[in-house]
Scaffold this active site. Structure first.
Site, PDB file in Angstrom:
ATOM      1  N   SER A 136     -16.734 -25.714  45.188  1.00  0.00           N
ATOM      2  CA  SER A 136     -16.722 -27.125  44.800  1.00  0.00           C
ATOM      3  C   SER A 136     -17.786 -27.411  43.748  1.00  0.00           C
ATOM      4  O   SER A 136     -17.755 -28.454  43.110  1.00  0.00           O
ATOM      5  CB  SER A 136     -16.925 -28.023  46.018  1.00  0.00           C
ATOM      6  OG  SER A 136     -18.080 -27.658  46.701  1.00  0.00           O
ATOM      7  N   HIS A 157      -9.256 -26.011  44.553  1.00  0.00           N
ATOM      8  CA  HIS A 157     -10.293 -26.793  45.228  1.00  0.00           C
ATOM      9  C   HIS A 157      -9.666 -27.769  46.217  1.00  0.00           C
ATOM     10  O   HIS A 157      -9.099 -28.799  45.835  1.00  0.00           O
ATOM     11  CB  HIS A 157     -11.145 -27.546  44.187  1.00  0.00           C
ATOM     12  CG  HIS A 157     -12.266 -28.313  44.801  1.00  0.00           C
ATOM     13  ND1 HIS A 157     -12.565 -29.597  44.438  1.00  0.00           N
ATOM     14  CD2 HIS A 157     -13.148 -27.978  45.774  1.00  0.00           C
ATOM     15  CE1 HIS A 157     -13.603 -30.020  45.161  1.00  0.00           C
ATOM     16  NE2 HIS A 157     -13.967 -29.058  45.976  1.00  0.00           N
ATOM     17  N   GLU A 169      -7.137 -29.769  43.778  1.00  0.00           N
ATOM     18  CA  GLU A 169      -7.469 -29.662  42.351  1.00  0.00           C
ATOM     19  C   GLU A 169      -7.233 -28.214  41.921  1.00  0.00           C
ATOM     20  O   GLU A 169      -7.831 -27.292  42.474  1.00  0.00           O
ATOM     21  CB  GLU A 169      -8.936 -30.045  42.106  1.00  0.00           C
ATOM     22  CG  GLU A 169      -9.195 -31.532  42.260  1.00  0.00           C
ATOM     23  CD  GLU A 169     -10.650 -31.916  41.973  1.00  0.00           C
ATOM     24  OE1 GLU A 169     -10.863 -33.013  41.422  1.00  0.00           O
ATOM     25  OE2 GLU A 169     -11.575 -31.144  42.295  1.00  0.00           O
ATOM     26  N   ASN A 207     -15.388 -34.877  42.405  1.00  0.00           N
ATOM     27  CA  ASN A 207     -16.838 -34.924  42.645  1.00  0.00           C
ATOM     28  C   ASN A 207     -17.616 -35.438  41.435  1.00  0.00           C
ATOM     29  O   ASN A 207     -18.673 -36.047  41.585  1.00  0.00           O
ATOM     30  CB  ASN A 207     -17.362 -33.554  43.081  1.00  0.00           C
ATOM     31  CG  ASN A 207     -16.988 -33.266  44.525  1.00  0.00           C
ATOM     32  OD1 ASN A 207     -16.674 -34.191  45.287  1.00  0.00           O
ATOM     33  ND2 ASN A 207     -16.992 -32.006  44.899  1.00  0.00           N
TER      34      ASN A 207
HETATM   35  P1  NAI Z   1     -18.528 -22.397  56.092  1.00  0.00           P
HETATM   36  O1  NAI Z   1     -19.956 -22.011  56.184  1.00  0.00           O
HETATM   37  O2  NAI Z   1     -17.921 -23.243  57.154  1.00  0.00           O
HETATM   38  O3  NAI Z   1     -17.649 -21.059  56.005  1.00  0.00           O
HETATM   39  C1  NAI Z   1     -17.963 -19.969  55.186  1.00  0.00           C
HETATM   40  C2  NAI Z   1     -17.549 -18.707  55.927  1.00  0.00           C
HETATM   41  O4  NAI Z   1     -17.599 -17.590  55.034  1.00  0.00           O
HETATM   42  C3  NAI Z   1     -18.463 -18.355  57.113  1.00  0.00           C
HETATM   43  O5  NAI Z   1     -17.667 -18.275  58.279  1.00  0.00           O
HETATM   44  C4  NAI Z   1     -19.050 -16.990  56.743  1.00  0.00           C
HETATM   45  O6  NAI Z   1     -19.198 -16.123  57.858  1.00  0.00           O
HETATM   46  C5  NAI Z   1     -18.026 -16.449  55.769  1.00  0.00           C
HETATM   47  N1  NAI Z   1     -18.517 -15.492  54.790  1.00  0.00           N
HETATM   48  C6  NAI Z   1     -19.657 -15.532  54.081  1.00  0.00           C
HETATM   49  N2  NAI Z   1     -19.728 -14.480  53.247  1.00  0.00           N
HETATM   50  C7  NAI Z   1     -18.596 -13.759  53.429  1.00  0.00           C
HETATM   51  C8  NAI Z   1     -18.073 -12.552  52.856  1.00  0.00           C
HETATM   52  N3  NAI Z   1     -18.722 -11.894  51.919  1.00  0.00           N
HETATM   53  N4  NAI Z   1     -16.869 -12.110  53.305  1.00  0.00           N
HETATM   54  C9  NAI Z   1     -16.178 -12.777  54.256  1.00  0.00           C
HETATM   55  N5  NAI Z   1     -16.628 -13.923  54.825  1.00  0.00           N
HETATM   56  C10 NAI Z   1     -17.812 -14.390  54.422  1.00  0.00           C
HETATM   57  O7  NAI Z   1     -18.333 -23.050  54.648  1.00  0.00           O
HETATM   58  P2  NAI Z   1     -17.204 -24.064  54.124  1.00  0.00           P
HETATM   59  O8  NAI Z   1     -17.666 -25.455  54.264  1.00  0.00           O
HETATM   60  O9  NAI Z   1     -15.903 -23.664  54.705  1.00  0.00           O
HETATM   61  O10 NAI Z   1     -17.221 -23.753  52.555  1.00  0.00           O
HETATM   62  C11 NAI Z   1     -16.649 -22.581  52.004  1.00  0.00           C
HETATM   63  C12 NAI Z   1     -16.424 -22.771  50.512  1.00  0.00           C
HETATM   64  O11 NAI Z   1     -15.603 -23.909  50.286  1.00  0.00           O
HETATM   65  C13 NAI Z   1     -17.683 -22.988  49.685  1.00  0.00           C
HETATM   66  O12 NAI Z   1     -17.522 -22.372  48.436  1.00  0.00           O
HETATM   67  C14 NAI Z   1     -17.720 -24.506  49.507  1.00  0.00           C
HETATM   68  O13 NAI Z   1     -18.388 -24.927  48.358  1.00  0.00           O
HETATM   69  C15 NAI Z   1     -16.236 -24.797  49.368  1.00  0.00           C
HETATM   70  N6  NAI Z   1     -15.852 -26.180  49.686  1.00  0.00           N
HETATM   71  C16 NAI Z   1     -16.398 -26.815  50.781  1.00  0.00           C
HETATM   72  C17 NAI Z   1     -16.033 -28.125  51.078  1.00  0.00           C
HETATM   73  C18 NAI Z   1     -16.601 -28.819  52.277  1.00  0.00           C
HETATM   74  O14 NAI Z   1     -16.413 -30.039  52.388  1.00  0.00           O
HETATM   75  N7  NAI Z   1     -17.291 -28.125  53.185  1.00  0.00           N
HETATM   76  C19 NAI Z   1     -15.062 -28.859  50.226  1.00  0.00           C
HETATM   77  C20 NAI Z   1     -14.499 -28.072  49.172  1.00  0.00           C
HETATM   78  C21 NAI Z   1     -14.915 -26.794  48.906  1.00  0.00           C
END
Ligand code: NAI
Length: 301
Positions: A136, A157, A169, A207
């Site tokens: 994001s 996104h 997006e 955003n």
């Molecule tokens: P989260 O922390 O809930 O999940 C991330 C997951 O990725 C964790 O379970 C972690 O164990 C895993 N992980 C980390 N490195 C890894 C790897 N090398 N291989 C496999 N798994 C791995 O984070 P969330 O909120 O789901 O965000 C994930 C992505 O989505 C980020 O790039 C964030 O910017 C993007 N995003 C988040 C939004 C939100 O509202 N939280 C909205 C839109 C995009």
């Protein structure tokens, strides 16, 4: 027939199998909407417990979706949930999970870790596989800078919560092909989203516009120009917003709010994204919104 064999299909069914890397908040939501739409999906995470948690939350969410979908035909609920769940596989190994038409990355928001993952995926995935990031706040082009298949790479996104929010997006990386772009747009539609497109520009569309608006709301409150309650009511009743800026910040998390402002400031240098002392204070005190029981408002835990 011969030429067809070598042309890339842009039909609605171009994507039949998807891999989602990262099974957290976003990844599990993306996997859910994919399975619901009838496609096979593999969720990859480093942590087996996260994968178990993802499966449980998807099952519960699918139950809710099915109840709404089949309110006049409850006999179909169980089948829908079971069939959708059966389409979801889990794995802790990226190497064993790259055999898909589309791979979506939803891991931790760190440039070097994402780059390392995409370089690996580029080497391991079949030639036709499209690679996409759900970032994001990081430049999509920077994430894919080390890969060779730059024509088969872009941003998808999603918004939180993925099964509920209707927008997707689709971010055009600098070298994305028209074919890849069209396939991504069609795939977005196939999982029930309305797709909009923009270039790889800081904050993309939503955003970029939401961050200055929420920053200015916080500054108004900080200066004592109006109460937070009145600002929220003002935007809801005067501008048709479903939530006011303080309610929305509590929902998404004040830490996320602060992080988005910080990243936008680094990328654009625009003064509207400068740090807001009151927000920094709230975050330092651990008042992060609904998830901690208190943010701009108080919540029952
Ligand atoms: P989260 O922390 O809930 O999940 C991330 C997951 O990725 C964790 O379970 C972690 O164990 C895993 N992980 C980390 N490195 C890894 C790897 N090398 N291989 C496999 N798994 C791995 O984070 P969330 O909120 O789901 O965000 C994930 C992505 O989505 C980020 O790039 C964030 O910017 C993007 N995003 C988040 C939004 C939100 O509202 N939280 C909205 C839109 C995009």
């Amino acid at each position: 027939v011969l030429t067809r064999k070598f042309s890339i299909s842009t039909s609605q069914n171009a994507i039949k199998t998807v891999t989602v890397i990262g099974g957290g908040l976003m990844g599990s939501g993306i996997a859910q909407v994919t399975a619901q739409a009838g496609q096979t999906v593999t969720i990859v995470d480093l942590e087996p417990e996260i994968l178990n948690k993802a499966q449980k939350s998807i099952q519960a969410n699918l139950g809710r979706v099915a109840k709404k979908l089949y309110k006049d035909d409850p006999g179909k609920i169980e089948g829908f949930v079971k069939e959708s769940l059966d389409r979801i596989k889990i794995s802790t190994k990226v190497e064993d999970s790259v055999n898909s038409d589309l791979i979506i990355e939803a891991i931790v928001e760190k440039l070097d870790i994402k780059q390392e993952l995409f370089n690996k995926l580029d080497k391991l995935a079949p030639e036709h596989t499209i690679l996409a990031t759900n970032t994001s706040s990081i430049s999509v082009n920077a994430i894919g800078s080390g890969i060779k298949r730059k024509d088969k790479f872009g941003g998808l996104h999603f918004f939180n919560p993925v099964p509920v929010m209707r927008l997707l997006e689709v971010i055009k990386s600098d070298h994305i092909s028209e074919d890849t772009y069209q396939t991504m747009m069609e795939w977005g539609k196939s999982v029930g989203k309305t797709c909009i497109t923009c270039k790889d520009t800081p904050g993309f569309v939503v955003n970029r516009l939401l961050a200055p608006y929420s920053a200015e709301a916080l500054r108004m409150y900080e200066r004592g120009d109006a109460t937070k309650e009145d600002i929220d009511i003002g935007l809801k009743l005067g501008a048709g917003f479903p939530m006011g800026p303080f309610e929305l910040a509590d929902y998404t998390g004040l830490d996320t709010n602060k992080f988005v402002l910080q990243v936008m400031h680094e990328m654009t240098k625009h003064p509207v994204f400068e740090p807001i002392p009151l927000l920094d204070k709230m975050v330092a005190e651990g008042k992060l919104g609904i998830k901690t029981g208190e943010g701009w408002y108080k919540y029952k835990k």
